[in-house]
Design a protein around this motif. Structure first.
Motif: not given
Ligand code: GTP
Ligand code: SPV
Ligand code: MN
Length: 589
Positions: A206, A226, A248, A252, A277
């Motif tokens: 990230k 993302h 999040s 995904k 991701d």
């Protein structure tokens, strides 16, 4: 491993500050990895799992206070606060450097500093970028070996270039009061201290591939998102690629590895995983948008992963995988988590480390944000294009989130600008992936709220700018989905998982101009007949309700979005404001 002066003098400077006993370069070899695994087992940092059932698999437990990303302790330190924008935490870079230097000072005394040279994206691809992470944690080294491409080959590509992202991590004493995850975009620098968990410390993920990369992308004309990337193969063998941005823990990994319902599988439909991701997107020489997955592994949510929900993810965890904060079955040293099966181990160690009877234990055996770190090559449905340095052409972009009431199962935006607006107005109920309350609706534009490395208003402008550069004939169509709509009893109305394929087929049909739609105030909605529900146990009323919108709920959401956008002031692109006004007018008609 290198004569690169910038690299060597930076490492000298960091080592002088952190004072490790020794410095070890990670070369990417199996021998070195095996030695580090053995060392981590000898100190108790990792636990060796059953090597017959789970070869190469290890277990790690983090501190109880250190189980998720810490958004309130994550900073974007640009020279001015305006550059970081209203939704990022900000501190003056000089002040932050001074504060952190005091924390890092002598933090590695008695410890080893590992130097991890890594590539985000296939080594040497024009999409790819190089980082070097300095860390005093073997757990971090072993995870980075799975999640990124590591070693000598990366330093060879870097050569004498000073262009790499400087990442420093010290685990220190995991004090949550002094935990900092800090990005300095102008310096291509990431400093992380006082954590040992996932996204806080695997700095390629990230911190680099989204926060620093989104900033680089803005300046260099590409995008870091993302997003998962999947290829959908039809019975003729043609593969179309879809990128999807969900916040999040909103599905995904599951969508990226989806197994089609039986009748579609029998017809010859297949899904191939390129990424689960993060996507880096660039415009190719032909004017199309192309996507590369910068990662080499999956750092996936364990709870809820089962043979039934995500066979492919589970299969990927059967070798060379690290499990973090799940439960251990002490009878055969395997792992367990809620949703794996209906048979919790009697002789269990729960995620905090206590021995319990899993059959009668009232708490959660695995932490809700417990994870597996699995090599992408393990995944049975990994795409043949996974290593393609040129990426895959994107046909559709999908946004989505957890919305109990508001968003329909799927709808299509009218054009790129409207699609950017749909992404910008995204909202979702919060999950355990970050510390803080769970289940609260918050605005999360493009699922990038916690990950944008500069002013979110400028990020919207960059999306609009990119749209102008893509060949309009070949531009991806933009959609929104919601797998999480609930009925009056709080039950999910849509079966989700593999059945999401039915929605993807409508999306691709729309891209090819093959499926019908109704024009609605929010965009194009499918007719109930357009979603193939063969073999699906869903009644017509539920389906119609999934595809309907409640204008009052939407007008409330518009009011909320308006308030949200107000914080960006004049920096908010007029296009976004115009789209919001259009939506409001449509809903009031
Ligand atoms: P990050 O790794 O945090 O970015 O999460 P992610 O977006 O990859 O989410 P993931 O696929 O790991 O799913 C998170 C949770 O959502 C798991 O508990 C899944 O079981 C659940 N989930 C995923 N897809 C669906 C779906 O279609 N319907 C429902 N009801 N739940 C889903
Ligand atoms: C997320 O939270 O979106 C993740 C897990 O993918 S972490 O790497 O911790 O950010
Ligand atoms: Mn994620």
């Amino acid at each position: 491993m290198t004569n690169n002066k910038t690299v060597l003098s930076w490492i000298d400077e960091m080592a002088a500050m952190c004072a490790p006993d020794k410095i070890v370069w990670i070369d990417g070899s199996d021998e070195q990895r095996d030695a580090l695994r053995a060392e981590a087992v000898s100190t108790g940092e990792m636990i060796k799992l059953n090597q017959e059932k789970l070869p190469g698999c290890y277990y790690h437990r983090t501190a109880e206070n250190d189980v998720a990303r810490v958004e309130d302790r994550t900073f974007i330190c640009t020279p001015t606060k305006e550059e970081a924008g209203p939704i990022n935490n900000w501190m003056d870079p000089a002040e932050m450097y001074a504060k952190l230097k005091a924390l890092y000072k002598d933090s590695m005394k008695g410890r080893t500093m590992y130097v991890i040279p890594y590539s985000m994206g296939p080594v040497g691809s024009p999409f790819s970028k190089i980082g070097i992470e300095l860390t005093d944690s073997i757990y971090v080294v072993l995870n980075m070996l799975i999640m990124t491409r590591v070693g000598t080959k990366v330093m060879d590509v870097l050569g004498d270039s000073p262009e790499f992202v400087k990442c420093l991590h010290a685990k220190k004493d995991v004090n949550p009061e002094e935990r900092y995850i800090v990005q300095f975009p102008q310096d291509s620098t990431i400093w992380s201290v006082n954590s040992g968990y996932g996204g806080n410390v695997l700095l390629g993920k990230k911190c680099f591939a989204l926060r620093i990369a989104s900033y680089l992308g803005k300046n260099e004309g590409w995008m870091a998102e993302h997003m998962l990337i999947l290829g959908l193969e039809n019975p003729k063998g043609e593969v179309k690629y879809i990128c999807a941005a969900f916040p999040s823990a909103c599905g995904k990994t599951n969508l990226a590895m989806l197994i089609p319902p039986k009748y579609l599988k029998e017809k010859g439909y297949k899904v191939w995983t390129v990424g689960d991701d993060i996507a880096w997107l660039r415009i190719g020489p032909d004017g199309r948008l192309y996507a590369v997955n910068p990662e080499a592994g999956f750092f996936g949510v364990a709870p809820g992963t089962s043979e039934k929900t995500n066979y492919n993810a589970l299969a990927a965890t059967k070798k060379n995988t690290i499990f973090t904060n799940v439960a251990i079955n002490n009878d055969d040293m395997t792992v367990w988590w809620e949703g794996l099966d209906k048979n919790p181990p009697e002789n269990a160690t729960e995620w905090k480390g206590s021995k319990v009877n899993g059959k009668t234990y009232e708490g959660k055996l695995a932490h809700p944000n417990s994870r597996f770190t699995a090599p992408a090559v393990n995944c049975p449905c990994i795409s043949s294009e996974f290593e393609n340095p040129a990426g895959v052409p994107v046909s559709a972009i999908v946004f989505g989130g957890r919305r109990a009431k508001c968003a329909p199962l799927v709808y299509q935006s009218r054009d790129w600008q409207h699609g950017v607006f749909v992404g910008a107005t995204m909202a979702s109920e919060t999950t355990a992936a970050a510390t803080g309350a769970v289940g609260v609706v918050r605005r999360d534009p493009m699922a990038m709220k916690p990950f944008v490395g500069y002013n979110m208003a400028d990020y919207f402008a960059h999306w609009l700018e990119m749209g102008k550069k893509i060949d309009p004939e070949k531009a991806p169509k933009i959609f929104h989905v919601n797998w999480f709509r609930q009925d009056e009893n709080g039950e999910f109305m849509w079966p989700g998982f593999g059945d999401n394929m039915r929605v993807l087929l409508w999306i691709l049909d729309r891209c090819e101009g093959k499926a019908d739609a109704v024009d609605s105030p929010i965009g194009y909605l499918p007719k109930a007949d357009d979603i193939d529900v063969t073999d699906l146990d869903i009644d017509r009323k539920t389906l119609e309700s999934l595809l309907s919108i409640d204008k009052d709920v939407w007008l409330e959401d518009v009011a909320n979005a308006k308030e949200y956008f107000a914080q960006f002031g004049d920096r908010l692109p007029v296009e976004i404001k115009e789209e919001l006004e259009k939506l409001e007018a449509n809903l009031k008609k």
